[in-house]
Structures are given as C-alpha cells and as structure tokens.
Motif scaffolding. Structure first.
Motif, PDB file in Angstrom:
ATOM      1  N   THR A  46       0.823  -1.209   0.000  1.00 44.60           N
ATOM      2  CA  THR A  46       0.000   0.000   0.000  1.00 44.60           C
ATOM      3  C   THR A  46       0.858   1.261   0.000  1.00 44.60           C
ATOM      4  O   THR A  46       0.548   2.238  -0.698  1.00 44.60           O
ATOM      5  N   ILE A  47       1.942   1.270   0.783  1.00 40.26           N
ATOM      6  CA  ILE A  47       2.861   2.420   0.795  1.00 40.26           C
ATOM      7  C   ILE A  47       3.456   2.623  -0.598  1.00 40.26           C
ATOM      8  O   ILE A  47       3.510   3.756  -1.112  1.00 40.26           O
ATOM      9  N   PHE A  48       3.893   1.545  -1.215  1.00 44.55           N
ATOM     10  CA  PHE A  48       4.445   1.639  -2.569  1.00 44.55           C
ATOM     11  C   PHE A  48       3.425   2.232  -3.526  1.00 44.55           C
ATOM     12  O   PHE A  48       3.753   3.098  -4.353  1.00 44.55           O
ATOM     13  N   THR A  49       2.191   1.791  -3.394  1.00 44.66           N
ATOM     14  CA  THR A  49       1.129   2.279  -4.277  1.00 44.66           C
ATOM     15  C   THR A  49       0.902   3.781  -4.117  1.00 44.66           C
ATOM     16  O   THR A  49       0.692   4.496  -5.102  1.00 44.66           O
ATOM     17  N   THR A  50       0.969   4.267  -2.884  1.00 45.45           N
ATOM     18  CA  THR A  50       0.705   5.690  -2.640  1.00 45.45           C
ATOM     19  C   THR A  50       1.813   6.592  -3.199  1.00 45.45           C
ATOM     20  O   THR A  50       1.602   7.803  -3.340  1.00 45.45           O
ATOM     21  N   GLN A  51       2.985   6.037  -3.514  1.00 42.41           N
ATOM     22  CA  GLN A  51       4.118   6.855  -3.950  1.00 42.41           C
ATOM     23  C   GLN A  51       4.279   6.944  -5.464  1.00 42.41           C
ATOM     24  O   GLN A  51       5.150   7.665  -5.950  1.00 42.41           O
ATOM     25  N   ILE A  52       3.440   6.240  -6.202  1.00 42.37           N
ATOM     26  CA  ILE A  52       3.584   6.204  -7.657  1.00 42.37           C
ATOM     27  C   ILE A  52       3.419   7.597  -8.267  1.00 42.37           C
ATOM     28  O   ILE A  52       4.186   7.999  -9.150  1.00 42.37           O
ATOM     29  N   LYS A  53       2.457   8.353  -7.792  1.00 39.87           N
ATOM     30  CA  LYS A  53       2.203   9.696  -8.347  1.00 39.87           C
ATOM     31  C   LYS A  53       3.434  10.591  -8.219  1.00 39.87           C
ATOM     32  O   LYS A  53       3.880  11.210  -9.204  1.00 39.87           O
ATOM     33  N   ASP A  54       4.005  10.668  -7.014  1.00 38.74           N
ATOM     34  CA  ASP A  54       5.163  11.544  -6.799  1.00 38.74           C
ATOM     35  C   ASP A  54       6.429  10.980  -7.429  1.00 38.74           C
ATOM     36  O   ASP A  54       7.291  11.739  -7.889  1.00 38.74           O
ATOM     37  N   LEU A  55       6.560   9.650  -7.436  1.00 35.55           N
ATOM     38  CA  LEU A  55       7.767   9.036  -7.988  1.00 35.55           C
ATOM     39  C   LEU A  55       7.934   9.368  -9.466  1.00 35.55           C
ATOM     40  O   LEU A  55       9.055   9.618  -9.928  1.00 35.55           O
ATOM     41  N   PHE A  56       6.819   9.389 -10.200  1.00 33.25           N
ATOM     42  CA  PHE A  56       6.886   9.645 -11.638  1.00 33.25           C
ATOM     43  C   PHE A  56       6.349  11.027 -12.033  1.00 33.25           C
ATOM     44  O   PHE A  56       6.234  11.336 -13.222  1.00 33.25           O
ATOM     45  N   GLY A  57       6.007  11.828 -11.020  1.00 32.62           N
ATOM     46  CA  GLY A  57       5.545  13.186 -11.315  1.00 32.62           C
ATOM     47  C   GLY A  57       4.257  13.227 -12.106  1.00 32.62           C
ATOM     48  O   GLY A  57       4.060  14.109 -12.965  1.00 32.62           O
ATOM     49  N   LEU A  58       3.338  12.298 -11.867  1.00 29.05           N
ATOM     50  CA  LEU A  58       2.077  12.247 -12.616  1.00 29.05           C
ATOM     51  C   LEU A  58       1.205  13.451 -12.278  1.00 29.05           C
ATOM     52  O   LEU A  58       1.167  13.906 -11.136  1.00 29.05           O
ATOM     53  N   THR A  59       0.487  13.939 -13.266  1.00 22.37           N
ATOM     54  CA  THR A  59      -0.434  15.057 -13.071  1.00 22.37           C
ATOM     55  C   THR A  59      -1.819  14.492 -12.774  1.00 22.37           C
ATOM     56  O   THR A  59      -2.571  14.126 -13.685  1.00 22.37           O
ATOM     57  N   ILE A  60      -2.140  14.410 -11.515  1.00 25.61           N
ATOM     58  CA  ILE A  60      -3.433  13.873 -11.067  1.00 25.61           C
ATOM     59  C   ILE A  60      -3.977  14.818 -10.005  1.00 25.61           C
ATOM     60  O   ILE A  60      -3.320  15.071  -8.996  1.00 25.61           O
ATOM     61  N   ALA A  61      -5.181  15.339 -10.250  1.00 24.69           N
ATOM     62  CA  ALA A  61      -5.760  16.309  -9.310  1.00 24.69           C
ATOM     63  C   ALA A  61      -6.124  15.653  -7.991  1.00 24.69           C
ATOM     64  O   ALA A  61      -5.846  16.172  -6.911  1.00 24.69           O
ATOM     65  N   ASP A  62      -6.754  14.493  -8.069  1.00 23.28           N
ATOM     66  CA  ASP A  62      -7.225  13.835  -6.852  1.00 23.28           C
ATOM     67  C   ASP A  62      -7.004  12.334  -6.974  1.00 23.28           C
ATOM     68  O   ASP A  62      -7.620  11.685  -7.833  1.00 23.28           O
TER      69      ASP A  62
END
Length: 562
Positions: free
Chosen positions: A139-155
C-alpha cells in the motif's frame, strides 16, 4: 504472582554510567538522528500531515521512549507501518480526529502495560504479522507512484484498485525529470550500504537530489519537479501543547482506529525490542516498554505529532553504531531538535520524487517477501490466514485487517487448543505400569467392573472436550451404570468446560447413569467446587485416584442390583 513494577531501563543503565559509554551513546545518537531526519519527513508527508509534524513526532516520541522505555537501545518515532492508517483517519475524521485517536491509543498502550499484556501480544501468530506488514508495504508503494513519476493527477482516490486505475489512465502525464530523480534516489539508497555503513543512503539521496533539482531549476529551466515547498509551508517554530476538543460521540467513533493504532504500535515496538535483544544479548521489559510507548503517544499529539512506535531500522542503526543505553535515544532526539530549529527551512527544496524514492525503499524493506514466500509452504491454515490478512490490508484497510486477523488468531488458537485435548475410552483393565494416579503398592492390573465405562481426558477441558465426549459415547450402544471420567491429565477447566461437564452429568442422570471423577488435581477441584459441581454429583464421587474411583463405581453397580 509477581507484582509488576514500572522501572525504565534508563534507571538501571545510569548506575554504572561513565564517560566512555556516554561518548559511544553520543556518536550513535548523532548518527541515528541524521538517519531519522529524512524518514521523519517522508513518513509525515506520506501520512497526510506536514513534514515538520513528522520531525516533531520523532523528537517527542524519541525522547519519551528513551527516558521511560523498557529497552536499552530502542529508538521511537514515526514508522511506515502507520502511514496508511493515519492517512485513512485524516481523510475520515480530520487532523483533530487523528489527534484524539492517538491520545486514546496512548491510553490503551499504557493500559496494556499495566495489565501486563506485553508477553501476550508477542504471541500473535506470525502469519498475521507478515500478512499485514506485507500489505502495508504494498500500500505504501502504491501511494508513492504519483510523486515518484511526477504524474499530473488532481485527486488520487484512496481505494487501492481505483488508485491503480487512475495511475494507468494518467500515465501519459509522466514527468521525465521527476522520474529520473525518483529512480536515481532509489539507486543511491540501494547502493550506499556497499560503500558506507555510517551515512544513510536516504540522506545522501536527499542531499544530491535536492542539489540536482536546484541546478535543473536555476540553470536548465526545469520547473516541473515538485518540491516540499511547492506543497507545504515550512515552519521551524516549536508548537505549543494543545488539547483537542473531545466529545463522547467523537470518542466512540474513534475507538476502532485507536485500538488499531495501539495494537499495531504494541506489536511493532515489541518486535523491535525483541530483535534488539537478540543482537545485544539483553532482555527488555515488555510491559514497561508498552507504558513508554503509551506515554509517547499521549505526548506527541499534544504538539501536533502523529502516532509513534519503536522503529526497527533506527534501533538497529543505534546498535550498529555503538549505542549502549537510552542516552543514545535522548541524544538522537536532541539532534533532531537542533536540525528542526536551524535547518528546517532548507527542507522546502527537497524534491517530492526523492521522498517517494525513500518510501519505495522503505516499502521494499517492509514487504518481507522472503518470509511471505517461506510461509506459503506452511500448513494450509497458516497460508489462509496470511493471504486473508494481506488482501484485507490492501483492498480494505489496516483496521479491518487487524480486527479480522485477531479474530482469526483467536479462532485458530481455540481450534488448536481443542486438538490438544484428547478423549479416549479405557476397556477391560488398566495397566499400572503406564499410569500415574494409581495408589502406591497396587501393582496388579485393575479390572474395570461390568457396567462401568472409563473415559480419560488428556489436555485442557473446555469447549472441544464436551463434543468429543458426545461423539465417543454415541459410538457405544450399551448404557453403563457408571461413567468414570479420569481427569489426571487435565491442567485446568474453564467455564465452558464446566458448562459442558454439567450438561454431560445432567444428561447421564436422566439416563440413570452415575458420574464419578478420578484424578482431579487441586486446582481443577477448586474450580469445580466454586461452580457448585459437588452438589450435583456429590463430593464422594470426586476421587483423587483411579483405585478409589473404581471402588466407588463397583459399590454403585452392586447397590443397583439389590
């Protein structure tokens, strides 16, 4: 029973404390403080609070655990295990709800220690611990995907499956510079131990990637790498202690997450202390440690902190760098305080992708895939518990996983305990060479009179034994005049066992069958006496050994013939 005395390890270690030990503790404390810095920031942000709250937690909890703890080398602070549950509580109840839940958890932990539950908590089945720890890591790994790859996701949704769906739909928004910083951070952390055991890879990664981010921004015109300062307003002011507004309705609604925090904190801190014991050859006081963890979780939320527990990685760092006593933990808290007061504003330049890389490595360390793989070769019951706890942690949340896991643990314990209780029937005669409750001097085989059945319980007498009695008796068509129940190998009997034994006696009485107990030890006899069992079958029918029981049974049979 030995009375529990709250005695922190610091009291004992200061007796023979000297300058040499202090120098060792000071060096270890400085290094642990440096190691704790990036982790405290990363855990704070990942939990949904500001980075300074992660550091405040490490300072306050680290100080309290070292001063009042039951381990010489335990280091307290925020840990990855709490990230998911903290984030969930904040989403549902807000920051104030988290504060109240943490205070309640602190109270529960103190209560656990006072009630001497430290040793009991350590017996939670290993598959459950591996299951929810691995689930937390995923779950921790899953929560870091957005910041790890700099994805543009509002929510980003909180649900595990929905979260991955959003990631896949937005993967075309990946930022190559953020991805590069994140991946390089992981590589740096992974390879650092090969070159240096003293300096943590996470700190090196943060320093290098922060400098790299500043260079990219100022000299290459790259403004897409998000930093802590872009998301949070950094402050180095020490917060004032504040009590939250607490209502009875709020307290009731937060009981479940508070218990989850307390149980998880107890498990993790005691596991950490146990691992440390194995390395330094010492024995921690589990109940004192629980009280210290409780006090830490009562103190940290007053200053805006988050739940804390014993941290295995920082504790091992303390040991490996020469920490000898709780003074090292106190120094570690002091180092973090100095960093907070004088260097905290610099944290705003740390790239979020770098912190995501730190947490990716943390999640890998937590996943315990080798233990998970090894447990998959164990009995099916253990595999079932492992997988249920693992998937509940991922798909639902940690609260559900721990609650269901503990229920499963209890059910498994009861099932296995019932399997240790064996009921057998003794036919024809009893061999004195294999018995322990035959009267001394009687070396001949004891013949069982006609009209008498002898049953023997081997193990604790509780719910399982009653069913086994019914099944075994149903196999015999003839109704005896007397049933002798040998209880020489029954160490204890509980209320359920008494209830089943009472039903057995009442059923036998209706059928005109007398019950005689044999070999009842004083502890079991006392329990039966308090339950009024003697009034049901008569004191004379509770015998100390089989000779008396057989004689009594013979009298009853002969009396029935008259």
């Amino acid at each position: 029973m030995k009375t529990f005395v709250f005695r922190p390890k610091l009291v004992d270690t200061l007796r023979d404390y000297n300058r040499k030990t202090f120098m060792a503790d000071m060096m270890a404390g400085i290094i642990v403080g440096i190691v704790a810095l990036p982790l405290a920031i990363a855990f704070g942000i990942a939990s949904g609070v500001t980075p300074e709250k992660g550091i405040i937690t490490a300072i306050v909890a680290g100080l309290v655990v070292s001063v009042f703890g039951g381990s010489k080398v335990q280091i307290g602070g925020p840990t990855g295990a709490f990230i998911i549950i903290i984030y969930g509580i904040i989403q549902q109840y807000g920051i104030e709800g988290l504060t109240i839940a943490t205070l309640m958890a602190g109270g529960f932990l103190v209560l656990f220690g006072v009630l001497r539950l430290g040793t009991i908590i350590k017996y939670i089945p290993y598959p459950i611990i591996v299951g929810f720890t691995s689930g937390i890591a995923v779950t921790i790994f899953t929560t870091q995907i957005k910041d790890l790859f700099g994805l543009t996701i509002a929510d980003v949704p909180s649900d595990f499956i929905e979260k991955w769906g959003v990631y896949f739909r937005h993967f075309d928004t990946i930022d190559p510079w953020s991805s590069l910083i994140g991946v390089v951070s992981v590589v740096i952390i992974a390879v650092t131990p090969r070159f240096s055991k003293k300096i943590p890879g996470s700190l090196i990664a943060i320093i290098f990637m922060t400098v790299a981010g500043l260079l990219l921004k100022n000299f290459a015109g790259v403004f897409t790498v998000e930093t802590i300062g872009d998301r949070f307003a950094i402050s180095n002011e020490l917060p004032e202690a504040q009590l939250p507004q607490m209502t009875w309705d709020t307290i009731k609604s937060l009981v479940s997450p508070a218990i989850t925090i307390a149980v998880l904190g107890a498990i993790e801190s005691l596991l950490s202390a146990t691992v440390a014991d194995g390395v330094i050859g010492d024995h921690h006081d589990s109940n004192t440690e629980l009280i210290a963890q409780g006090l830490a979780n009562l103190a940290t939320p007053l200053f805006g902190g988050i739940p804390a527990t014993g941290a295995i990685a920082r504790t091992m760092t303390n040991i490996n760098n020469g920490g000898k006593s709780p003074v090292a933990g106190i120094v570690h808290a002091g180092v973090l305080l100095l960093i907070f007061l004088f260097l905290m504003p610099l944290a705003q330049y740390i790239p979020m992708a770098c912190l995501a890389g730190v947490l990716v490595v943390v999640s890998y360390g937590m996943c315990g895939w080798r233990s998970f793989k090894a447990l998959m070769r164990n009995p099916k019951s253990d595999v079932t518990v492992l997988l249920i706890t693992f998937f509940l942690t991922i798909v639902f949340d940690l609260t559900v996983a721990i609650e269901v896991g503990l229920i499963i643990a209890c059910l498994l314990f009861m099932k296995r305990m019932s399997e240790t209780t064996d009921v057998k029937v003794v036919l024809d005669e009893i061999d004195p060479n294999e018995e322990t409750d035959i009267k001394v001097g009687n070396l001949e085989h004891l013949t069982i009179p006609e009209g008498v059945e002898v049953y023997e319980i081997n193990g604790p007498y509780f719910f399982g034994a009653g069913n086994k009695f019914e099944e075994m008796m149903a196999a015999f068509g003839d109704r005896p005049k007397v049933r002798i129940i040998r209880m020489r190998k029954v160490p204890f009997v509980d209320s359920t066992g008494i209830h089943n034994l009472t039903n057995l006696c009442m059923m036998s009485k209706k059928e005109g069958i007398h019950i005689v107990l044999s070999g009842v030890n004083p502890k079991v006899h006392n329990t039966l006496e308090k339950a009024g069992f003697e009034d049901m079958i008569g004191r004379e029918n509770i015998c100390s050994h089989i000779n008396t029981a057989l004689s009594k049974a013979k009298e009853i049979v002969e009396a029935g013939k008259r």
